[in-house]
Design a protein around this motif. Sequence first.
Motif, PDB file in Angstrom:
ATOM      1  N   VAL A 410      39.967  45.962  47.891  1.00 15.57           N
ATOM      2  CA  VAL A 410      39.797  45.001  48.987  1.00 15.57           C
ATOM      3  C   VAL A 410      38.393  45.106  49.577  1.00 15.57           C
ATOM      4  CG1 VAL A 410      40.535  44.432  51.320  1.00 15.57           C
ATOM      5  CG2 VAL A 410      42.233  44.849  49.559  1.00 15.57           C
ATOM      6  N   ILE A 413      35.883  43.314  47.471  1.00 19.03           N
ATOM      7  CA  ILE A 413      35.966  41.863  47.632  1.00 19.03           C
ATOM      8  C   ILE A 413      35.358  41.430  48.966  1.00 19.03           C
ATOM      9  CG2 ILE A 413      37.582  39.937  47.912  1.00 19.03           C
ATOM     10  CD1 ILE A 413      39.400  41.380  45.899  1.00 19.03           C
ATOM     11  N   CYS A 414      35.578  42.222  50.014  1.00 18.89           N
ATOM     12  CA  CYS A 414      35.053  41.862  51.336  1.00 18.89           C
ATOM     13  C   CYS A 414      33.539  42.029  51.414  1.00 18.89           C
ATOM     14  CB  CYS A 414      35.701  42.733  52.407  1.00 18.89           C
ATOM     15  SG  CYS A 414      37.433  42.355  52.695  1.00 18.89           S
ATOM     16  N   TRP A 419      31.684  37.314  45.886  1.00 19.76           N
ATOM     17  CA  TRP A 419      33.017  36.757  46.146  1.00 19.76           C
ATOM     18  C   TRP A 419      32.973  35.741  47.294  1.00 19.76           C
ATOM     19  CZ3 TRP A 419      34.239  38.674  41.948  1.00 19.76           C
ATOM     20  CH2 TRP A 419      34.198  40.029  41.658  1.00 19.76           C
ATOM     21  N   VAL A 426      34.727  35.055  52.583  1.00 16.94           N
ATOM     22  CA  VAL A 426      35.405  35.242  51.302  1.00 16.94           C
ATOM     23  C   VAL A 426      36.044  33.919  50.903  1.00 16.94           C
ATOM     24  CG1 VAL A 426      37.262  36.425  50.082  1.00 16.94           C
ATOM     25  CG2 VAL A 426      35.831  37.679  51.707  1.00 16.94           C
ATOM     26  N   PHE A 428      38.666  32.084  49.074  1.00 17.80           N
ATOM     27  CA  PHE A 428      39.960  32.353  48.458  1.00 17.80           C
ATOM     28  C   PHE A 428      40.269  31.419  47.302  1.00 17.80           C
ATOM     29  CE2 PHE A 428      40.612  34.043  52.757  1.00 17.80           C
ATOM     30  CZ  PHE A 428      41.048  35.311  52.443  1.00 17.80           C
ATOM     31  N   ASN A 431      39.133  31.470  42.754  1.00 14.89           N
ATOM     32  CA  ASN A 431      38.397  32.699  42.469  1.00 14.89           C
ATOM     33  C   ASN A 431      39.338  33.662  41.762  1.00 14.89           C
ATOM     34  OD1 ASN A 431      36.968  35.126  42.499  1.00 14.89           O
ATOM     35  ND2 ASN A 431      35.890  34.543  44.374  1.00 14.89           N
ATOM     36  N   TYR A 433      38.931  36.534  40.571  1.00 14.86           N
ATOM     37  CA  TYR A 433      38.821  37.952  40.904  1.00 14.86           C
ATOM     38  C   TYR A 433      39.710  38.326  42.081  1.00 14.86           C
ATOM     39  CZ  TYR A 433      34.925  37.770  37.693  1.00 14.86           C
ATOM     40  OH  TYR A 433      34.158  37.584  36.579  1.00 14.86           O
ATOM     41  N   LEU A 434      39.987  37.365  42.939  1.00 11.47           N
ATOM     42  CA  LEU A 434      40.856  37.635  44.075  1.00 11.47           C
ATOM     43  C   LEU A 434      42.318  37.774  43.657  1.00 11.47           C
ATOM     44  CD1 LEU A 434      39.256  35.328  46.751  1.00 11.47           C
ATOM     45  CD2 LEU A 434      39.209  37.809  46.664  1.00 11.47           C
ATOM     46  N   LEU A 464      45.868  34.243  50.727  1.00 13.29           N
ATOM     47  CA  LEU A 464      45.727  34.038  49.289  1.00 13.29           C
ATOM     48  C   LEU A 464      47.089  33.854  48.645  1.00 13.29           C
ATOM     49  CD1 LEU A 464      43.862  34.029  46.817  1.00 13.29           C
ATOM     50  CD2 LEU A 464      44.113  36.508  46.707  1.00 13.29           C
TER      51      LEU A 464
END
Length: 484
Positions: A410, A413-414, A419, A426, A428, A431, A433-434, A464
């Motif tokens: 996490v 990603i943040c 991302w 971010v 959502f 994407n 990868y999320l 998400l």
Amino acid sequence: MSVVVSQVIQHRKPFGVLSRELKSAGDIVCIERKLGKEETELVKRILVKGVPGAGKSSTISKLAYDWACGRQNSPISKFQLLFALTINEIDTNTDLIGIIQDQLLPEVSGESLRAYIQSNASEVVILLDGYDEASKYFHQCKNISNVLRSKWLAEACVIVTTRSNQVGKFCQNYGPYLQVHIPGFSQFGVKEYIRKFFKLHQEANDYDVSDGVDKKVRKFLLCIRASSLYQLSFIPIILSMLCLLWVDDEKLPSTVTALYKEVITHLAKHTFAKTATDELDVRSVQNWSERVLDHIGNVAIEGLFEDRLVFQSDEFEKAALEDACSLGVVTKEKKSYKLNVTYHVTFLHKTFQEICAAYYWTKLIDTEMETFKKYLMQVTGDNIDEMEYLLRFACGLSVKAAEVILPHVVQIICNDCKWKDTAGYVNFYNNIYLQIPIFLLYETESNNTEIGQCSELYMLLKPLLKSVCLERSDQGVIKSFKKS
């Protein structure tokens, strides 16, 4: 047993991707592109991509087999020479001619081979399997890079396979290639594979093949469509494992980790059955197989972070390697190059290397937390997609490990700007990868535990889970989380 895997050509356009399906693997060498209104030419550089186990290597094997057999109905037969090379076995200290001699033609003179290939380049096809398994020194191979960049043997047909997550890296290094996506089986292909699998199984066990094959297929399809592994069943290697488990118990595992664990237990039972005189104790068999994976896992995990999938036999403990070979998760092959004789060790499939690595890694959580974290810190925004299955298996094997891994993912990603959108938020939507933290969370089978309610993790995943269309996930995963 032969079942066709789908191939889809993808042409990059300014406003998206234009796709069309190929009828057969051989049609890959017949793809044309327009040079003007009427003039066309054959595409000479092709990148075959797909997820692990989708059928990329099988496509290469099919092309090589059809050429070797001289199949007149296959376009591949028009070539005079075909070289099918495995990238992870390439010696980075030699050139293309040396590689061909090493892997295929040790008795042929290098000079005569080079002269013939250069003079007849348009009659040559070079198949390079497994770019995603290449060592970090692969780009240093003498003249291989020139071939891939069309600076040498530009008229030869070159086909390279890779996992989908390595396409960007490949194109950055070697320029744009026409891409052929291997999505795995079609819906018809899934049904046909299952039918042939059950028929062969009944014949092998002296069952009446006229009784119950279609009934078994229908029952299996109903079960798998209700399973969270349904979308993964289109991947040939996953479907073969699901069929293997179904014929024994008519039950399916709920996660990818559980699937691989059961397959490994099945392999272990088969290993013990060869010599056992008494009834097998399933728990003892499972414990033995897990110890085997753990004992070779240290080499497996180092290999993953070093981009290595081929190992020397002396990197393993002798007893552990013998047990792993008996289990069937690795193979040991004698290699001779000039006067040197070595033994190369490779895993049955990269996913088996990843689950071996995960067994070793998760054991460290209780004994060597610093070493566990050392490996975790090597997972970054640059390689998180490559490490997806290692992370999946680790979370599936240990909830305690997942509690450490998920916040790290996490955080990546943040914090990682790639991302985020231009405003720094971010993004959502769309994407892929999320999706990774969702898959990791699902592997734990812990929807309502502290993991799922961890404030930072939950706040990131909640929108998400409720809003995003997850292209690679199955509806079972989404439904199970939307209930929470």
